[in-house]
Write an enzyme that holds these catalytic residues in place. Structure first.
Site, mmCIF file in Angstrom:
data_model
loop_
_atom_site.group_PDB
_atom_site.id
_atom_site.type_symbol
_atom_site.label_atom_id
_atom_site.label_comp_id
_atom_site.label_asym_id
_atom_site.label_seq_id
_atom_site.Cartn_x
_atom_site.Cartn_y
_atom_site.Cartn_z
ATOM 1 N N SER A 1 6.165 2.516 3.356
ATOM 2 C CA SER A 1 6.822 3.551 2.564
ATOM 3 C C SER A 1 7.134 4.722 3.478
ATOM 4 O O SER A 1 6.463 4.920 4.495
ATOM 5 C CB SER A 1 5.893 4.016 1.432
ATOM 6 N N TYR B 1 -2.492 7.194 -0.727
ATOM 7 C CA TYR B 1 -1.419 6.195 -0.601
ATOM 8 C C TYR B 1 -0.712 6.354 0.741
ATOM 9 O O TYR B 1 -0.456 5.363 1.440
ATOM 10 C CB TYR B 1 -0.437 6.379 -1.755
ATOM 11 N N LYS C 1 -0.339 3.607 3.805
ATOM 12 C CA LYS C 1 0.961 3.130 4.275
ATOM 13 C C LYS C 1 1.180 3.452 5.752
ATOM 14 O O LYS C 1 1.852 2.698 6.469
ATOM 15 C CB LYS C 1 2.072 3.724 3.413
#
Length: 255
Positions: A148, A161, A165
């Site tokens: 991402s 998160y 990533k």
């Protein structure tokens, strides 16, 4: 050989995780349309079975295997079942991901971090390690990790998160460096905000959506198939000299 032939994936076996919807399903469809034999992976058997029925109706050879990518025993069963059915593995697309936490990192707890890392990083690593000898035996392989732009430029409220990533990007580079001698390539795609169920909480927040679109060079919201073409490129011989690549698909958000 024409350039279009290099995009063909006839008789290649591809595992795509998180493939019952969104980006994963779009990638699976794109690879299947180019001749790959597809393994649809998601947590619920009913969900993967539904996608398999759709693919079979389109003439795509596919099977569905339920697996939680945070469970190493289930990952091993996934690989074993794939080999039993198709005889090997050529392509792995690690797309499955979770993000149960939103807010300042100071308010997060270690158990949530462990859950995120288990699915977003440890699961992909374990699947790649199990696929490695099978790819080596076949003489080549392609690993595609879906990270991402949060792994490149962290956004507010997505700290854990973002960490996961960013780690997935580093993992991809490590695999590319260590496994290149065996003609196994590893590349990573970093999508921006894509119109999927996974991103609905952000898309439905008018303030966040307006902020994202204002930072993009391209004004539109992307769809899952905007990522599928990149995955097809990386899965096929058309990208035979690409490994360790970090490709953004974010409408210019990170410029």
């Amino acid at each position: 050989m024409s350039i279009s032939d290099k995009f063909r994936l006839d008789n290649k076996v591809a595992i795509i995780t998180g493939a019952s919807k969104g980006i994963g399903k779009a990638i699976a469809l794109a690879l299947g349309q180019q001749g790959a034999k597809i393994v649809i992976v998601s947590r619920k058997q009913e969900a993967v079975d539904e996608v398999v029925r759709e693919f079979l109706d389109e003439g795509i050879e596919a099977i569905g295997i339920a697996a939680n990518m945070g469970d190493f025993i289930q990952i091993k069963k996934l690989v074993n079942k794939t080999v039993e059915h198709f005889g090997g593995i050529d392509i792995v697309v690690n797309n499955a991901a979770i993000n149960p936490s939103f807010g300042p990192i100071i308010e997060t707890d270690i158990s949530t971090f462990d859950k995120i890392m288990a699915v977003n990083v440890k699961g992909p690593l374990e699947l790649c390690k199990l696929a490695y000898p099978l790819m080596k035996q076949r003489g080549a392989g392609s690993i595609i990790n879906i990270s991402s732009i949060e792994g490149i430029t962290p956004g507010l409220g997505l700290g854990l998160y973002s960490i996961s990533k960013a780690t997935l990007i580093a993992l991809t580079k490590v695999l590319a460096k260590e496994w290149g001698k065996d003609s196994i390539r590893a590349n990573v795609i970093c999508p921006g905000l894509i119109n999927t169920k996974f991103s609905q909480a952000l898309i439905e927040n008018e303030k966040i959506l307006k902020h994202v679109l204002s930072k993009q060079s391209l004004p539109q919201l992307a769809e899952p198939f905007d990522i599928a073409g990149l995955a097809l490129f990386l899965a096929s011989d058309s990208s035979s000299f690409c490994t360790g690549s970090v490709i953004t698909a974010d409408g210019g958000y990170t410029i």
